[in-house]
Design a protein around this motif. Structure first.
Motif, PDB file in Angstrom:
ATOM      1  N   ALA A  76       2.233   0.759  -4.463  1.00 51.90           N
ATOM      2  CA  ALA A  76       1.112   1.713  -3.787  1.00 51.90           C
ATOM      3  C   ALA A  76       1.862   2.847  -3.022  1.00 51.90           C
ATOM      4  O   ALA A  76       1.510   3.908  -2.981  1.00 51.90           O
TER       5      ALA A  76
ATOM      6  N   LEU B 239      -5.055   0.153  -2.042  1.00 47.40           N
ATOM      7  CA  LEU B 239      -4.527   0.426  -3.524  1.00 47.40           C
ATOM      8  C   LEU B 239      -4.301  -0.790  -3.990  1.00 47.40           C
ATOM      9  O   LEU B 239      -4.807  -1.171  -5.054  1.00 47.40           O
ATOM     10  N   SER B 240      -3.491  -1.699  -3.598  1.00 52.70           N
ATOM     11  CA  SER B 240      -2.864  -2.626  -4.084  1.00 52.70           C
ATOM     12  C   SER B 240      -3.967  -3.839  -4.400  1.00 52.70           C
ATOM     13  O   SER B 240      -4.083  -4.371  -5.425  1.00 52.70           O
TER      14      SER B 240
END
Length: 188
Positions: A99, A134-135
Motif C-alpha cells: 500500500a 488500503l491493506s
C-alpha cells in the motif's frame, strides 16, 4: 487521512479484485498481487548474501522485533517479510508494505547503504493510517464483508475466509460501519 481516501481505497480494492477475477467475498493472495505489480516478496532466508548471524538475529534471537522491510535497488523493489509470524499477519504486512508503494508514499527516513541499496522506513502517522486502510480494504473489502455478514458469519469465520486475523476482521467490520448497520437493521 486525506478526504475521500477511504472510498478511493474501497474502489481500488474492488477494481483490482475484478481485474484479477477474485470475488469480493473471498481471499486475495497478497504475494500474487504484489508480484503482479512487479514487486518481489522474499523471506529473510531468500535474501542473497545475508550473513548467518543477521539471519539468526532476525528469525531466532529477536523475530518479534519486526514484520517486514521494503528494499529498493535500482528498478527492483523487494518486500522482505518475517516468515516467523502467523500467515494472517504476514498477509496484512505484505499488503501494508505494498500500500505504501501503491500510494507512492514518501518515507520520513530512507537509509542508503554504500552499495546503493535503499531501505525505506518511518512513515508519518497519516501515511501509516492510509496504508492500514488500503491493506484492510484489499484483504477484506466492504462489499465482501457485507455479503459474509448477511450469511450470518461471525468475525472469526469471516477472518478465516479472507485469510486475515480475527482482529483485522473485527476492525474492518467496525470501522466500515457494517456492525452498526446490521445492529440497526435487526433491532427493528
Amino acid at each position: 487521512m486525506r478526504r475521500g481516501f477511504k472510498a478511493h481505497a474501497e474502489r481500488l480494492s474492488l477494481e483490482t479484485r475484478n481485474r484479477l477475477g477474485i470475488r469480493n467475498d473471498s481471499a486475495i493472495d497478497p504475494i500474487e498481487l504484489v508480484q503482479s505489480k512487479g514487486c518481489l516478496v522474499w523471506t529473510p532466508q531468500e535474501v542473497p548474501e545475508l550473513d548467518v548471524s543477521h539471519l539468526t538475529q532476525l528469525t531466532v534471537s529477536d523475530p518479534d522485533s519486526w514484520d517486514a522491510v521494503t528494499i529498493k535497488e535500482g528498478g527492483c523493489t523487494v518486500i522482505v517479510v518475517n516468515n516467523t509470524r502467523p500467515a494472517a499477519r504476514q498477509a496484512n504486512t505484505i499488503m501494508h508494505e505494498w500500500a505504501h508503494l501503491e500510494l507512492k508514499h514518501k518515507p520520513s527516513r530512507v537509509d542508503e547503504f554504500e552499495n546503493g541499496l535503499l531501505l525505506l522506513s518511518d512513515y508519518p502517522k497519516e501515511l501509516e493510517d492510509e496504508a492500514d486502510w488500503l491493506s484492510g480494504a484489499m484483504l477484506a473489502p466492504r462489499d465482501g464483508l457485507v455479503s459474509l455478514r448477511k450469511r450470518g458469519l461471525d468475525d472469526d469465520q469471516i477472518a478465516e475466509i479472507f485469510g486475515i486475523s480475527s482482529q483485522l476482521a473485527t476492525w474492518r467490520l467496525r470501522m466500515t460501519g457494517i456492525d452498526r448497520q446490521f445492529r440497526r437493521r435487526y433491532k427493528r
